[in-house]
Design an enzyme around this catalytic site. Sequence first.
Site, mmCIF file in Angstrom:
data_model
loop_
_atom_site.group_PDB
_atom_site.id
_atom_site.type_symbol
_atom_site.label_atom_id
_atom_site.label_comp_id
_atom_site.label_asym_id
_atom_site.label_seq_id
_atom_site.Cartn_x
_atom_site.Cartn_y
_atom_site.Cartn_z
ATOM 1 C CB THR A 31 -2.961 -33.698 -46.518
ATOM 2 O OG1 THR A 31 -2.444 -33.251 -45.260
ATOM 3 C CG2 THR A 31 -4.259 -32.967 -46.824
ATOM 4 C CG ASP A 81 2.388 -32.652 -52.602
ATOM 5 O OD1 ASP A 81 2.046 -33.317 -51.602
ATOM 6 O OD2 ASP A 81 3.572 -32.579 -52.990
ATOM 7 N N GLY A 82 0.216 -31.722 -50.498
ATOM 8 C CA GLY A 82 0.146 -30.982 -49.249
ATOM 9 C C GLY A 82 1.347 -30.066 -49.092
ATOM 10 N N GLY A 95 8.612 -31.228 -48.005
ATOM 11 C CA GLY A 95 9.685 -32.202 -47.808
ATOM 12 C C GLY A 95 9.704 -32.823 -46.434
ATOM 13 C CD GLU A 103 6.472 -33.866 -51.944
ATOM 14 O OE1 GLU A 103 5.828 -34.637 -51.223
ATOM 15 O OE2 GLU A 103 7.077 -32.881 -51.506
ATOM 16 C CE LYS A 121 0.699 -29.340 -42.118
ATOM 17 N NZ LYS A 121 0.594 -30.217 -43.257
HETATM 18 C C1 5RP Z 1 6.248 -34.625 -48.178
HETATM 19 C C2 5RP Z 1 5.563 -33.303 -48.203
HETATM 20 C C3 5RP Z 1 4.191 -33.256 -47.655
HETATM 21 O O1 5RP Z 1 3.361 -32.613 -48.568
HETATM 22 C C4 5RP Z 1 4.211 -32.449 -46.387
HETATM 23 O O2 5RP Z 1 5.167 -33.020 -45.494
HETATM 24 C C5 5RP Z 1 2.843 -32.403 -45.716
HETATM 25 O O3 5RP Z 1 2.513 -33.662 -45.214
HETATM 26 P P1 5RP Z 1 1.207 -33.911 -44.349
HETATM 27 O O4 5RP Z 1 0.044 -33.809 -45.280
HETATM 28 O O5 5RP Z 1 1.406 -35.286 -43.793
HETATM 29 O O6 5RP Z 1 1.166 -32.857 -43.264
HETATM 30 O O7 5RP Z 1 6.087 -32.309 -48.622
HETATM 31 O O8 5RP Z 1 7.551 -34.552 -48.690
#
Ligand code: 5RP
Length: 221
Positions: A31, A81-82, A95, A103, A121
């Site tokens: 994301t 961040d996601g 993670g 992060e 999510k």
């Molecule tokens: C990486 C993370 C990411 O934010 C989490 O895994 C979400 O990833 P994605 O957007 O690919 O679903 O914490 O350490």
Amino acid sequence: MDQTQLKQQVAKAALAYVPDDAIVGVGSGSTVNCFIDALATIKGRIDGAVAASEASAQRLRDHGIRVFDLNGVSELPVYVDGADEITEHLHMIKGGGGALTREKIIAAVAKKFICICDASKLVPILGRFPLPLEVIPMARSYVGRRLVAMGGTPALREGFTSDNGNLILDCRGLDLRDPPTLEGELNQIAGVVTNGVFARRRADVLLLATAEGVSTRLAKS
Ligand code: 5RP
């Protein structure tokens, strides 16, 4: 709308939180990759970014966005961040990509944490996603035993080394009904660098992508 289009939609919505002339905190994951691509469209109005992973840093550079070392940056107005899971209280598990420590550091520095996710999510209670812990290699077995004593079932993430040179244990079965307390307890285990509960510094804003558009939720007290 497919998953990628949902991610692109929510990534674009996050641009509204990026102030002019800012250094932007950038997380990691698929994301966030969409967010980096969106950020490139406004790169002329930002100074640059700090990145939570080597992969994000490379993608930013590939777009011609300057990447700063966090130690040289005194202020971060926003961090985007996601998450792997997030609740209505904006507590998260993060993670899944193994970048949790960087992060968490950038999230701690930032004034505002914008979490960008698709609706899959959002969960009533954390814990379906296995909780990642970054662990110093020599402490792997000890930390594993402590997690078992707490009711968890840890598994070593095979073939993975974090950007900091450490291991990841993915732990199922822990009681996550009180995320801030568990976050603190896990951090007390010697050899744990960070755990993937993001509750003490939760997100301030959740942008959630749905087929009907992006909804905005603010942290409840
Ligand atoms: C990486 C993370 C990411 O934010 C989490 O895994 C979400 O990833 P994605 O957007 O690919 O679903 O914490 O350490």
